[in-house]
Design an enzyme around this catalytic site. Structure first.
Site, PDB file in Angstrom:
ATOM      1  N   PRO A  44      -0.552  -4.020 -15.953  1.00  0.00           N
ATOM      2  CA  PRO A  44      -0.202  -2.675 -16.413  1.00  0.00           C
ATOM      3  C   PRO A  44       1.054  -2.709 -17.275  1.00  0.00           C
ATOM      4  CG  PRO A  44      -0.169  -2.848 -13.983  1.00  0.00           C
ATOM      5  CD  PRO A  44      -0.198  -4.219 -14.544  1.00  0.00           C
ATOM      6  N   TYR A  55      11.397 -12.871 -11.906  1.00  0.00           N
ATOM      7  CA  TYR A  55      10.216 -12.060 -11.616  1.00  0.00           C
ATOM      8  C   TYR A  55       9.052 -12.449 -12.524  1.00  0.00           C
ATOM      9  CZ  TYR A  55       7.324  -7.785 -11.433  1.00  0.00           C
ATOM     10  OH  TYR A  55       6.295  -6.892 -11.315  1.00  0.00           O
ATOM     11  N   GLY A  79       0.781  -1.230   0.000  1.00  0.00           N
ATOM     12  CA  GLY A  79       0.000   0.000   0.000  1.00  0.00           C
ATOM     13  C   GLY A  79       0.812   1.279   0.000  1.00  0.00           C
ATOM     14  N   GLY A 115       0.149   1.686  -4.827  1.00  0.00           N
ATOM     15  CA  GLY A 115      -0.612   1.752  -3.580  1.00  0.00           C
ATOM     16  C   GLY A 115      -0.921   3.192  -3.189  1.00  0.00           C
ATOM     17  N   ASN A 169       4.386   0.017 -18.352  1.00  0.00           N
ATOM     18  CA  ASN A 169       5.300   0.741 -17.444  1.00  0.00           C
ATOM     19  C   ASN A 169       4.572   1.842 -16.670  1.00  0.00           C
ATOM     20  OD1 ASN A 169       7.407  -0.686 -18.882  1.00  0.00           O
ATOM     21  ND2 ASN A 169       8.794   0.872 -18.078  1.00  0.00           N
ATOM     22  N   VAL A 170       4.528   1.689 -15.347  1.00  0.00           N
ATOM     23  CA  VAL A 170       3.840   2.665 -14.504  1.00  0.00           C
ATOM     24  C   VAL A 170       4.836   3.726 -14.034  1.00  0.00           C
ATOM     25  CG1 VAL A 170       2.267   2.921 -12.549  1.00  0.00           C
ATOM     26  CG2 VAL A 170       2.550   0.691 -13.639  1.00  0.00           C
ATOM     27  N   HIS A 191      12.812   1.961 -11.884  1.00  0.00           N
ATOM     28  CA  HIS A 191      12.392   1.794 -13.272  1.00  0.00           C
ATOM     29  C   HIS A 191      12.920   2.946 -14.126  1.00  0.00           C
ATOM     30  CE1 HIS A 191       9.446  -0.889 -11.279  1.00  0.00           C
ATOM     31  NE2 HIS A 191       9.674  -1.615 -12.343  1.00  0.00           N
ATOM     32  N   TRP A 217      21.155   5.420 -19.832  1.00  0.00           N
ATOM     33  CA  TRP A 217      21.680   4.070 -20.036  1.00  0.00           C
ATOM     34  C   TRP A 217      20.984   3.411 -21.204  1.00  0.00           C
ATOM     35  CZ3 TRP A 217      21.732   2.025 -14.282  1.00  0.00           C
ATOM     36  CH2 TRP A 217      22.839   2.596 -13.621  1.00  0.00           C
TER      37      TRP A 217
END
Lengths: 370, 322
Positions: free
Chosen positions: A219, A192, A63, A68, A221-222, A235, A257
């Site tokens: 989703p 993952y 959360g 969250g 990419n958030v 990220h 990068w």
């Protein structure tokens, strides 16, 4: 169950006893054209009679993370919560979800009727590449513990969170929800990816065995406030924002990068949060649903870097370190299913959302996770 | 790593099962055990490997240098179809407990056991080792299949992060003494042997579930055991290896039924109940990789293996798992 999927004008309200479930399943397969449509029926299970018309008690694992916090904002500041509902936002301080005992204890304590399951061990490209085993093990434990604990407290719904980075690497585009298990994921984050894919397998198994309507969203990419802005582990967008901020302060170039050519669909965390609430209340399939902007809104990392530069007013040089890995070249996902279910949803325009995120980062630099 | 200069201390999880008993036979009766080696065959009575503490305790007790990991929740087609959740969850736990505990204790090598039933359902044939993750498994046992596939993922993870050389074998349909001969939950050959035995005793027809047309490659448990020992000692790859007879040995269930009837001298009527599920039509696996390593390995012919197993079953009916 309300079936808005194939027959939008029909509204079926069916209440079944548990013993009727098997008979009714074959009834549904007569009514519905798709053999893979797993519909969630309201059923009374076990000792606890869950009243679907009563107020929800929603537990949000993870959360305090990126998504969250966004859900918390929507619930508390945008009227996302309804009268009488209770929303509890858990963090890892409240319970280590890798431990079954602690997970059960926190579920017993709160007795949720609904769960939004966001908690996970996550990270950007470079962190994943270093530790695939750990990403796999820790996430398998978290997910198994949460789903089993939810089942044990008779929660009616769990909405878990997958990601488009778990899809097969060798694939046709655009990717859609039916393709999750169609091949190995990208090598960089296979740990993952497989652990997240298992959530979908668990959901189907809980549905098959117990009739549970546990589902998942996927989703792309958030990004948004409260992200992890750590340059090594975060990220791509928060990493770029943090780097550009520092480069600006120090008067040095912004070093991106990778080559800047990989392409991504970015979704603003607040948009995702609004959609999460819609899924929790209205989406009744066990099969997952992609939550993303359309294919036409895919951008290159270079374009994203330029948007960050613009949002922060960065005036220095931008260079690309091509010795660093690019990760997957593209992961273009289709949001056709979302549009079919929820045709009127409006996404925040990318530049606007990015500006809001950058402003938040600058204003909250001291407290931001980095 | 420990165990490289001292004699092996091998722990066999699932040691009392079909494959475990076969390995025990090879180790104790066929000179499979080398000088100074210690072999321990675990059963679930001694430790419930779904529980991490019990797993750790049993590893502490035996301090293995090598592990042959056979323990799993398993069953035939019909049990799987009912229990995907159970098979998924319990097998994920067992495998993680065994592999992680092995890693924590510095075990040199773990050889786990996959199965050709975990391969993608929609696929080209023959199936080979590189294809495990290329698509969803057959729906009938998706829980078990996903859990078993994850062993391969874990092996790769333990190697990448810790340099562990943990690997896996992929047998096709195994049969032999000490199998689970239960009608409902056993695998196809063992269940059929039991049914034929019962039909003969009672003078009733033999009811075979399904059409008899699905095709399988059967491998005798003692052959699997001999190959397991070779993998433990000589096979160095992290990627798994299929242990099977060749593609040309694949045959329909119907043919196997006839061999069983011969072996048990059953003369009654054979009926195929086509209302029961057939499961997958075929899962033809290639043993080319095995043949590259062991061109001269001789498999027990199927009719001979079936005869030996039926004889064992008849002589051991009272103790057999039925």
């Amino acid at each position: 169950a309300r079936m808005g999927h194939n027959s939008p004008n029909l509204l079926w309200k069916i209440t079944l006893n548990f013993t009727d479930l098997h008979v009714s399943k074959s009834l549904f397969s007569l009514l519905l054209p798709s053999p893979h449509f797993s519909v969630c029926v309201r059923a009374q299970m076990g000792d606890r009679k869950v009243d679907q018309n009563g107020p929800m008690r929603v537990l949000v694992t993870g959360g305090t993370g990126l998504v969250g916090r966004a859900i918390e904002h929507v619930v508390k500041e945008e009227g996302g919560a309804r009268e009488g509902e209770e929303w509890i936002f858990l963090s890892s301080k409240d319970a280590n979800l890798m431990d079954m005992g602690e997970t059960r204890a926190v579920f017993q304590k709160h007795q949720p009727t609904h769960i939004i399951h966001l908690a996970a061990m996550v990270g950007g490209l470079f962190k994943n590449m270093r530790a695939n085993l750990d990403f796999w093990r820790n996430n398998i434990y978290i997910n198994d513990n949460v789903l089993q604990a939810a089942h044990e407290v008779d929660a009616v719904r769990v909405v878990s969170c997958l990601s488009t980075c778990i899809f097969p690497d060798k694939t046709t585009y655009p990717i859609d929800e039916t393709m999750i298990h169609n091949g190995p994921p990208h090598e960089s984050n296979y740990g993952y990816a497989y652990a997240k894919r298992m959530i979908d397998v668990h959901n189907r198994a809980y549905h098959q065995k117990h009739g549970r309507c546990y589902t998942a969203v996927i989703p792309t990419n958030v990004f948004g406030p409260h992200d992890n802005f750590n340059i090594e582990d975060g990220h791509v967008l928060p990493g770029l924002i943090h780097k550009a901020y520092i480069a600006q302060k120090e008067g040095s170039p912004l070093v991106v990068w990778g080559s800047g050519t990989p392409r991504r669909q970015f979704i603003y965390s607040l948009d995702l949060a609004r959609l999460f609430l819609w899924v929790l209340r209205e989406y009744h399939e066990v099969d997952p649903i992609i939550l993303s902007v359309g294919e036409e809104d895919e951008v290159s990392i270079k374009e994203a870097a330029e948007a960050v530069v613009e949002a922060l007013g960065f005036k220095g040089q931008v260079t690309y370190d091509t010795t660093k890995s690019d990760g997957q070249f593209k992961k273009t996902a289709s949001n056709a299913k979302l549009l079919q279910h929820h045709p009127n949803f409006t996404f925040t325009p990318f530049k606007q959302a990015l500006k809001q995120t950058c402003d938040w980062f600058v204003a909250n630099y001291d407290n931001a996770r980095k | 790593f420990i165990g490289e200069t001292e004699p092996m201390r091998v722990l066999v999880t699932g040691g009392s099962g079909l494959v475990g008993k076969a390995i025990e036979h090879v180790v104790k009766q066929e000179g499979g055990c080398l000088e100074g080696e210690q072999w321990t065959f675990l059963s679930s009575k001694e430790a419930n490997l779904v529980d991490l503490q019990q797993t750790r305790a049993v590893f502490e007790k035996y301090r293995p240098t090598h592990v042959i990991h056979l323990a799993a929740k398993v069953g035939g087609l019909y049990l799987h179809m009912k229990e995907n959740l159970h098979f998924l969850r319990d097998n994920l736990r067992i495998n993680d407990n065994v592999l992680q505990t092995s890693h924590e204790r510095g075990v040199t090598k773990v050889v786990s056991c996959l199965s050709s039933c975990i391969f993608p359902d929609k696929t080209t044939y023959p199936i080979d080792e590189s294809m495990i993750h290329n698509g969803p498994p057959h729906d009938s046992n998706f829980g078990y299949s996903h859990a078993k596939r994850m062993i391969d993922i874990q092996n790769r993870g333990y190697f990448a992060q810790h340099g562990r050389r943990y690997t896996a074998v992929i047998p096709t349909n195994v049969y032999g003494p000490y199998d689970n001969f239960n009608f409902e939950n056993g695998h196809v050959l063992s269940a059929l042997m039991h049914k034929t035995y019962a039909a003969k005793k009672e003078g009733t027809p033999l009811q075979v579930w399904g059409s008899g047309t699905p095709r399988r490659q059967f491998i005798y448990s003692l052959d699997v055991a001999r190959l397991f020992l070779w993998v433990l000692r000589e096979y160095d790859e992290i990627d798994p290896i299929i242990l099977s007879v060749g593609e040309e040995e694949e045959l329909p269930i119907k043919d196997a039924v006839e061999m069983i009837a011969d072996a048990l001298d059953f003369k009654g009527q054979i009926v195929f109940d086509t209302s029961k599920s057939d499961g997958q039509m075929k899962k033809t696996a290639s043993n080319a990789k095995l043949r590259r390593y062991l061109p001269d390995f001789t498999f027990t012919p199927l009719s001979e293996g079936i005869k030996k197993t039926c004889d064992w079953f008849v002589n051991n009916y009272d103790i057999a798992r039925t």
